[in-house]
Design an enzyme around this catalytic site. Structure first.
Site: not given
Length: 303
Positions: A12, A79, A118, A142, A146, A167
């Site tokens: 990203l 991630t 996420t 995770y 987050k 995704w």
């Protein structure tokens, strides 16, 4: 305008820098305020960008005071969903303390903070896409780390955009799309779960919307994913088809996959998101997941 991008060497971060350099994304031109923006890329190890460890509060504060960015876009995260279960301290530092440190530093200098989160903050039970008003309830380390990162951003930085995606795949780095192409070509296919549903998201689409948001004052929590819902198996099958390897993917249940991979973390069964806040503010231009994936294959160099 001056932008600071953390995790700038990831898929990203790389896409954001590419868009800013070109003055446009695959979806169209960027906001005029960004056409001559100064961009500071950072990553933990440097490697072509400036080195910055977001888990070090003092280092972050000093760095932001020195550079005085107008906007910080945080793409830095741990991630690896399975890895978060065994490397909990690292996950906590990168996914929770890192955002906290950035939020505190942004608040001190009056900068906006765009924080990428996420779909895994949701438990993933139900049959309709989650909206921004639905209550998070993560089931993996995770997702929990987050979510804590989100909470720190809300608490410590008044000018925030929390943007949940899912995704994600892009031209840089490793991702599901590249892995499926490799397995289709080298191993003759793969077995992929068909009972976990969500939204494949092209990094080019996400980058476009992050950059649209950051020039506004439309602060809040956003969902930003590709349009349409599919299973991981359906996603993999379409990847194989576009790679010229149609019919090589096989479906399996999450139960069967977990039995074969007991070290894997539990994933949401249904974590599709609805881009309601985008539609209500700057506009939802996210492409359908198949259209965006097809565009990826048209532009990807195969590396």
């Amino acid at each position: 305008m001056k932008l600071l991008i953390t995790g700038a060497n990831g898929q990203l971060g790389t896409e954001l820098r590419r868009c800013l350099k070109r003055g446009r994304s695959e979806l169209g031109p960027l906001p005029e305020k960004l056409l001559h923006a100064m961009v500071i890329g950072t990553d933990v190890a440097g490697q072509g960008v400036e080195a910055l460890d977001i888990t070090d509060r003092h280092e972050v504060a000093v760095f932001l005071r020195r550079h005085q960015p107008d906007v910080v876009i945080n793409c830095g995260a741990f991630t690896n969903v399975d890895g978060c279960e065994t490397q909990r301290e690292a996950a906590f530092k990168l996914n929770a303390l890192g955002p906290r440190n950035l939020a505190l530093a942004c608040a001190e200098i009056g900068a906006k903070l765009v924080h990428v989160s996420t779909d895994y903050v949701f438990r993933g039970e139900g049959d309709r896409p989650f909206c921004e008003y639905d209550a998070p309830d993560p089931q993996s380390m995770y997702g929990r780390t987050k979510l804590l990162g989100e909470q720190y951003v809300r608490e410590f930085c008044p000018k925030y955009f929390i943007v949940r995606t899912a995704w994600l795949y892009g031209y840089a780095g490793k991702n599901f799309v590249k892995t499926m192409v490799r397995l289709a070509k080298e191993k003759g296919g793969a077995t992929v779960v068909d009972d976990q549903l969500g939204n494949p998201t092209n990094a080019a689409d996400l980058a476009h919307h992050l950059l649209k948001l950051c020039v506004t004052k439309e602060y809040g929590v956003y969902h930003c994913t590709g349009e349409g819902v599919c299973s991981w198996y359906e996603f993999a099958a379409e990847i194989a088809r576009l790679a010229g390897k149609e019919g090589v993917m096989a479906p399996c249940t999450s139960e069967a996959y977990a039995a074969a991979h007991p070290e894997s973390a539990k994933r949401p069964a249904y974590s599709a998101l609805e881009n309601a806040m985008l539609a209500a503010t700057v506009g939802n231009e996210m492409r359908g997941w198949k259209e965006a994936l097809g565009c990826f294959f048209e532009n990807w160099d195969g590396e």
